[in-house]
Design a protein around this motif. Structure first.
Motif, PDB file in Angstrom:
ATOM      1  N   SER A 188      73.745  75.384  58.467  1.00 48.05           N
ATOM      2  CA  SER A 188      74.202  74.837  57.179  1.00 48.05           C
ATOM      3  C   SER A 188      74.201  73.313  57.181  1.00 48.05           C
ATOM      4  O   SER A 188      74.339  72.705  56.129  1.00 48.05           O
ATOM      5  N   CYS A 189      74.028  72.695  58.342  1.00 46.72           N
ATOM      6  CA  CYS A 189      73.951  71.228  58.353  1.00 46.72           C
ATOM      7  C   CYS A 189      72.585  70.752  57.874  1.00 46.72           C
ATOM      8  O   CYS A 189      72.400  69.582  57.581  1.00 46.72           O
ATOM      9  N   MET A 190      71.623  71.659  57.795  1.00 46.22           N
ATOM     10  CA  MET A 190      70.265  71.272  57.419  1.00 46.22           C
ATOM     11  C   MET A 190      69.936  71.652  55.969  1.00 46.22           C
ATOM     12  O   MET A 190      68.805  71.544  55.558  1.00 46.22           O
ATOM     13  N   GLU A 238      80.742  71.949  63.021  1.00 45.77           N
ATOM     14  CA  GLU A 238      79.658  70.985  63.173  1.00 45.77           C
ATOM     15  C   GLU A 238      79.603  70.503  64.619  1.00 45.77           C
ATOM     16  O   GLU A 238      80.585  70.010  65.156  1.00 45.77           O
ATOM     17  N   GLY A 239      78.423  70.659  65.244  1.00 46.67           N
ATOM     18  CA  GLY A 239      78.290  70.232  66.635  1.00 46.67           C
ATOM     19  C   GLY A 239      77.267  69.137  66.832  1.00 46.67           C
ATOM     20  O   GLY A 239      77.333  68.398  67.814  1.00 46.67           O
ATOM     21  N   CYS A 240      76.299  69.040  65.926  1.00 48.08           N
ATOM     22  CA  CYS A 240      75.258  68.033  66.144  1.00 48.08           C
ATOM     23  C   CYS A 240      74.740  67.414  64.860  1.00 48.08           C
ATOM     24  O   CYS A 240      74.285  66.279  64.854  1.00 48.08           O
ATOM     25  N   GLY A 241      74.777  68.161  63.778  1.00 47.88           N
ATOM     26  CA  GLY A 241      74.317  67.625  62.503  1.00 47.88           C
ATOM     27  C   GLY A 241      72.810  67.531  62.356  1.00 47.88           C
ATOM     28  O   GLY A 241      72.306  67.037  61.360  1.00 47.88           O
ATOM     29  N   ILE A 242      72.069  68.003  63.349  1.00 50.30           N
ATOM     30  CA  ILE A 242      70.606  67.890  63.253  1.00 50.30           C
ATOM     31  C   ILE A 242      69.890  69.228  63.455  1.00 50.30           C
ATOM     32  O   ILE A 242      68.704  69.273  63.776  1.00 50.30           O
ATOM     33  N   GLY A 243      70.623  70.304  63.330  1.00 44.09           N
ATOM     34  CA  GLY A 243      69.962  71.599  63.397  1.00 44.09           C
ATOM     35  C   GLY A 243      69.632  72.080  64.800  1.00 44.09           C
ATOM     36  O   GLY A 243      68.803  72.968  64.971  1.00 44.09           O
ATOM     37  N   GLU A 244      70.306  71.510  65.812  1.00 43.22           N
ATOM     38  CA  GLU A 244      69.966  71.889  67.190  1.00 43.22           C
ATOM     39  C   GLU A 244      70.966  72.842  67.832  1.00 43.22           C
ATOM     40  O   GLU A 244      70.595  73.626  68.692  1.00 43.22           O
ATOM     41  N   CYS A 245      72.249  72.766  67.458  1.00 44.61           N
ATOM     42  CA  CYS A 245      73.260  73.473  68.260  1.00 44.61           C
ATOM     43  C   CYS A 245      73.661  74.830  67.697  1.00 44.61           C
ATOM     44  O   CYS A 245      74.166  75.670  68.422  1.00 44.61           O
ATOM     45  N   GLY A 246      73.504  75.029  66.404  1.00 45.33           N
ATOM     46  CA  GLY A 246      73.837  76.327  65.826  1.00 45.33           C
ATOM     47  C   GLY A 246      75.306  76.555  65.518  1.00 45.33           C
ATOM     48  O   GLY A 246      75.676  77.620  65.033  1.00 45.33           O
ATOM     49  N   ALA A 247      76.166  75.559  65.773  1.00 44.53           N
ATOM     50  CA  ALA A 247      77.596  75.751  65.517  1.00 44.53           C
ATOM     51  C   ALA A 247      77.871  75.958  64.031  1.00 44.53           C
ATOM     52  O   ALA A 247      78.845  76.582  63.645  1.00 44.53           O
ATOM     53  N   CYS A 248      76.983  75.435  63.173  1.00 41.21           N
ATOM     54  CA  CYS A 248      77.197  75.487  61.723  1.00 41.21           C
ATOM     55  C   CYS A 248      76.501  76.698  61.103  1.00 41.21           C
ATOM     56  O   CYS A 248      76.358  76.755  59.881  1.00 41.21           O
ATOM     57  N   THR A 249      76.094  77.653  61.941  1.00 41.25           N
ATOM     58  CA  THR A 249      75.355  78.813  61.437  1.00 41.25           C
ATOM     59  C   THR A 249      76.145  79.602  60.394  1.00 41.25           C
ATOM     60  O   THR A 249      77.331  79.889  60.577  1.00 41.25           O
TER      61      THR A 249
HETATM   62  S1  FES Z   1      75.744  71.251  63.471  1.00 38.16           S
HETATM   63 FE1  FES Z   1      74.406  71.613  65.089  1.00 38.16          FE
HETATM   64  S2  FES Z   1      72.919  72.846  64.141  1.00 38.16           S
HETATM   65 FE2  FES Z   1      74.166  72.288  62.494  1.00 38.16          FE
END
Ligand code: FES
Ligand code: FES
Lengths: 765, 167
Positions: free
Chosen positions: B63-65, B42-53
């Motif tokens: 997957s955070c979205m 998890e890098g941002c929790g708002i669908g911007e960073c892609g770490a949770c892909t």
């Molecule tokens: S945590 Fe950054 S896009 Fe999901």
């Protein structure tokens, strides 16, 4: 010829990372752990009248709520950061209470139930306000807002005389913004009560374990060695995982000691942006004088640096800035003054390059402006003035040919030739007037960078190397791997010295209970200081192995060679001992220790406090870059098309890793130059997450071409110097200069955003 | 106020799971907390960073979205599922190791999974296509240069050798 050093071997920790096995702070869990959440201030400056925690404590699953009064030892840490604000909040990121609960969700809910009554107070929100005499003070115990020990100066020659000799004089002001390091992993820590004695064990995304150990010990009122800090895998840091992590560790440690349970805290991105350090904004006022032939005779500057509410870094950042304030040029008369100021805002700290990107933006823009005034080309003016072997720097340090090389002249010539700089520049000037709204531009910049901390602080680093009975080798540095590749370079150094294959080497994460205090992993000192410490430890072990081998081979120790896993007498190379054989004999047969600590201090470098002159750094790295862009003058949109860069770094321990550092640094430089800004308004932080703080994605990346120049610099291990920070600082000025080439508009403030590109200025301020 | 838990049937890395979760729990948290798949970041929790892909039903998504309730019946691949049964690495993993595409490694799982979806749909992508395919995954360390080289190399490896492992 080296066997392992200077080769692009695979990273020794990469398997864990591509398989998802590497554990980062947030991935660590410990049975019975509590989840902690900080309650942050509501105002940038206010008196705390009352904190009511009853309701939060009443929520089922909440175990404890702490405020400043619960801190058993010192509430105030290094840089004046309070673990929790006591009577007053000084910025919007101050913590006032921490909630600990059985689950993340309950902690979040409870944090909202902590009721704090404030009396809002007026504040000081920018440099202009902070400078004014009798303005509101951020810290009442000092007389004004100037940060203690943050004034650094340089006096060289006599600027008044210099400006009298000058035929052209320019005065310019350059400004830079707050930006976040924006590592993709937000901060995370977990603190366990020591199961065997009073104390705590802290794991997490920690860039500077020793600072945290020391500070947490004073917060808990314990001895330093009752606090043990072990880094987890770190998802990027770039200077940033320091103050925020110190605060988290301290808060969790207080709760862990009180409850006897492990306490975990993971920041959200919003909290990370709010509470972690930023790159200091600079206001750099310059005056430069030159002769008509282009030779610079004098530079005078006054630079103001926004420190924010608390600051443990401005004094160090300003020290470096003072050394770099006149650029990599030979200038007879220099007067530099750099000051840091407190404001009721988010605070400045370390971010890759520290204070250099701001100063290089100013000086490299200024030199282009001077060239324009003198009708010279940017290349010509740099070639005329840049430091050459044998020249004296502003600090009085002499650059000796072959000793501290100064290859800039050659590098500038070559990069201009390679990019066809002169003819493109002329062509783009002619195209400025045409109808096509898409304009092209090309810009040049160059820099030098003192390697390591130099006179900024204690530059000592340590390393522990241990060989076990099976011939495996454990290396543990006091400096931290954050993704930069340091531990791979260290492994290469150790394998090279011992004459063994890299497969033998296992890395250990930095652990304060194992390796001596190495200070902070900053200033690109991982190779120069940290690598030398590894070299010393490995050499010590080689010595012991050879001592044993000389008995086994019945020969003189001087005749022994370790190579390709064997130890042998060079005059009788047919009889070879295996590395393992000798290790076994040492450990089992003779009881000889095969564990060594390497301890290396490159200094001491010292400057005179009155003049700022002396030997600033043991050695320097050099760099030059050419940026090519396309700008739409109707929308202001900038497309960075290509960055060509060249860096002189002594010897690359691992050329592939060195290059990765440059690519990464360059793209961060592009972000700094044209995209990124942490906006504050009256002390409130407006930029909250990645939807606001735009960092470069793969769609924004330019073509990058990096050339590495090597030299035989005698200071670092195998001639290696610094790599990590050099990449970033050349980019903003090269782009500002390219933008000028494209449009004829000179922008003296970062970022070079749409508004500034269109209007040539910004509407605020 | 305790939300009623729902039954969630998902297939993750070729294994079927029947879970009891709160319907508004994020899929990211289900994977990390309930299944212990910490390779999802998890890098941002708002669908911007892609770490949770992750790869869900063949698409790379954040997957955070996604809420647990929305994942019913889904087939999911995370980085943990990319390695073969004997620990064989996927060509993408090998290529990321060889080209120096990994620094801190925090973006790596997401980056590899976005690349996986690209290479499944397009075995010979151009540099531009790779850039577009990973533009939703932030990397702060590498400047993307060596990541793009890695995807090119992986494509070549996969064309030559075929893929023996998952993916
Ligand atoms: S945590 Fe950054 S896009 Fe999901
Ligand atoms: S390797 Fe660190 S974010 Fe990509």
């Amino acid at each position: 010829m080296y066997k392992i050093v200077n080769k692009s071997v695979e990273r020794i920790d990469v398997y864990e990372k591509v398989t998802g096995k590497a554990k980062y702070g947030a991935d660590l869990n410990c049975g019975s752990q509590l989840y902690a959440k900080t309650v942050y201030s509501r105002y940038p400056h206010a008196k705390i009248l009352k904190i009511d925690t009853k309701e939060a404590e009443g929520l089922e699953g909440v175990i404890m709520v702490i405020t400043a009064k619960d801190v058993p030892g010192n509430n105030i840490m290094f840089g004046k950061f309070p673990v929790l604000a006591q009577n007053e909040v000084k910025y919007i990121g101050d913590g006032v209470a921490v909630v600990a609960a059985e689950s993340k969700e309950i902690a979040e809910k409870a944090a909202k139930l902590v009721r704090v009554e404030y009396e809002e107070l007026p504040g000081v929100f920018d440099l202009e306000e902070a400078k004014v005499e009798n303005s509101k003070r951020v810290h009442s115990e000092i007389e004004n807002n100037f940060i203690e020990h943050s004034h650094h100066l340089l006096r060289s020659g006599d600027v008044e005389k210099g400006f009298k000799e000058a035929e052209v004089i320019l005065e310019r002001t350059y400004r830079t913004q707050f930006v976040d390091q924006a590592y993709i992993e937000p901060e995370a820590v977990i603190v366990l009560p020591d199961p065997y004695k009073i104390g705590v064990e802290i794991h997490g995304s920690i860039q500077n374990p020793y600072t945290i150990r020391e500070n947490v010990a004073t917060v808990l009122g314990l001895k330093i060695n009752q606090v043990r800090v072990i880094q987890s895998t770190i998802g990027g840091s770039f200077g940033g995982k320091d103050e925020s992590v110190m605060l988290m560790a301290a808060r969790c440690a207080v709760i862990a000691l009180k409850t006897g349970r492990p306490v975990k805290m993971v920041l959200t991105r919003e909290e990370s942006f709010l509470e972690s350090s930023k790159r200091h904004p600079f206001q750099a006022n310059y005056k430069i004088g030159a002769k008509k032939d282009g030779s610079i005779v004098a530079v005078e500057n006054k630079v103001y640096v926004q420190g924010g509410a608390y600051n443990n870094k401005a004094s160090f950042a300003n020290w470096r800035a003072s050394i770099h304030a006149a650029g990599p040029y030979t200038i007879p008369h220099i007067k530099t003054d750099i000051y840091g100021l407190y404001t009721h805002t988010i605070y400045g700290g370390a971010y890759r390059g520290f204070s250099a990107p701001q100063m290089v933006f100013a000086t490299e823009s200024l030199i282009d402006e001077l060239a324009e005034e003198l009708k010279m080309s940017p290349q010509e003016i740099r070639l005329k003035n840049c430091l050459k072997p044998g020249d004296e720097m502003g600090t009085g340090q002499i650059l000796l040919p072959g000793k501290i090389p100064a290859p800039l002249e050659k590098m500038i010539r070559e990069i201009c030739r390679k990019t066809d700089f002169e003819s493109k520049r002329k062509k783009y000037i002619q195209e400025r007037e045409g109808f096509n709204p898409l304009k092209k531009g090309i810009g040049l910049s160059c820099t030098f960078r003192g390697a390591g901390l130099g006179g900024e602080g204690i530059d000592t680093a340590s390393a522990t190397v241990t060989i076990d009975i099976d011939g495996s080798i454990l290396i543990q540095s006091g400096l931290v791997e954050m993704g930069q590749g340091m531990r791979t370079a260290h492994a290469q150094i150790v394998a090279e010295v011992l004459g063994v294959s890299l497969d033998r080497i296992t890395f250990g994460n930095t652990d304060t209970a194992v390796t001596m205090d190495s200070g902070a992993t900053v200033a690109s000192r991982g190779i120069l200081a940290g690598g030398n410490a590894m070299l010393i430890a490995a050499t010590e072990l080689l010595q012991r192995l050879h001592q044993q081998a000389s008995i086994m081979l019945n020969c003189n120790i001087e005749n022994l060679i370790s190579e390709n896993e064997f130890i042998f007498n060079k005059s009788k190379p047919d009889k070879k001992l295996t590395f393992e054989e000798v290790v076994k004999e040492c450990l089992k047969g003779q009881g000889l220790s095969l564990s060594a600590q390497g301890w290396y201090n490159p200094g001491p470098e010292k400057l005179s406090p009155e003049t700022g002159r002396g030997k600033a750094y043991p050695t320097y790295s050099y760099g030059t870059a050419v940026a090519e862009l396309r700008v739409d003058v109707q929308t202001g949109k900038i497309n960075v098309e290509k960055i060509t860069a060249a860096y002189e770094i002594g010897k690359a321990i691992n050329p592939q890793i060195a290059k990765s550092q440059f690519y990464g640094g360059i793209l961060q430089g592009v972000g700094y130059a044209i995209m990124e800004e942490m906006r504050t308004k009256d002390g409130y932080l407006k930029t909250k997450n990645f939807d606001d703080f735009l960092i470069p994605s793969s769609a924004d990346m330019p073509e990058m071409e990096v050339t590495i120049y090597e030299s035989d610099d005698p200071v670092g291990p195998f001639g290696a110097k610094s790599v990590g920070e050099l990449g970033i600082e050349l980019i903003a000025p090269a782009l500002a200069n390219a933008l000028y080439n494209a449009t004829g508009k000179r922008i003296r403030e970062l970022p070079l955003n749409l508004e500034r590109v269109l209007l040539g200025k910004t509407l605020k301020k | 106020m305790v939300t009623k838990k729902i039954e969630l049937n998902i297939k993750v890395n070729n294994k079927d799971y029947k879970l009891l979760v709160s319907p508004n729990k994020r899929l990211l948290d289900v994977l990390r907390e309930d299944l212990g798949l910490n390779g999802v970041k998890e890098g941002c929790g708002i669908g911007e960073c892609g770490a949770c892909t992750i790869v869900m039903n063949g698409k790379n998504i954040c997957s955070c979205m996604v809420l647990a309730g929305q994942a019913e019946g889904a087939e999911i691949i995370t980085i943990e599922g990319l390695t073969g049964p004997e620990g064989e690495l996927h060509p993408l993993q090998e290529a990321f190791m060889e080209t120096g595409a990994v620094q801190c490694g925090f973006c790596t799982p997401g980056m590899i999974l976005s690349s996986l979806v690209l290479l499944r749909n397009n075995p010979s992508p151009t540099k531009e296509e790779i850039r577009a395919a990973i533009s939703g995954n932030f990397c702060r360390c590498t400047g993307y240069q060596q990541i793009i080289e890695a995807v090119q190399l992986a494509a070549e490896k996969m064309r030559k050798g075929g893929v023996k492992v998952n993916g």
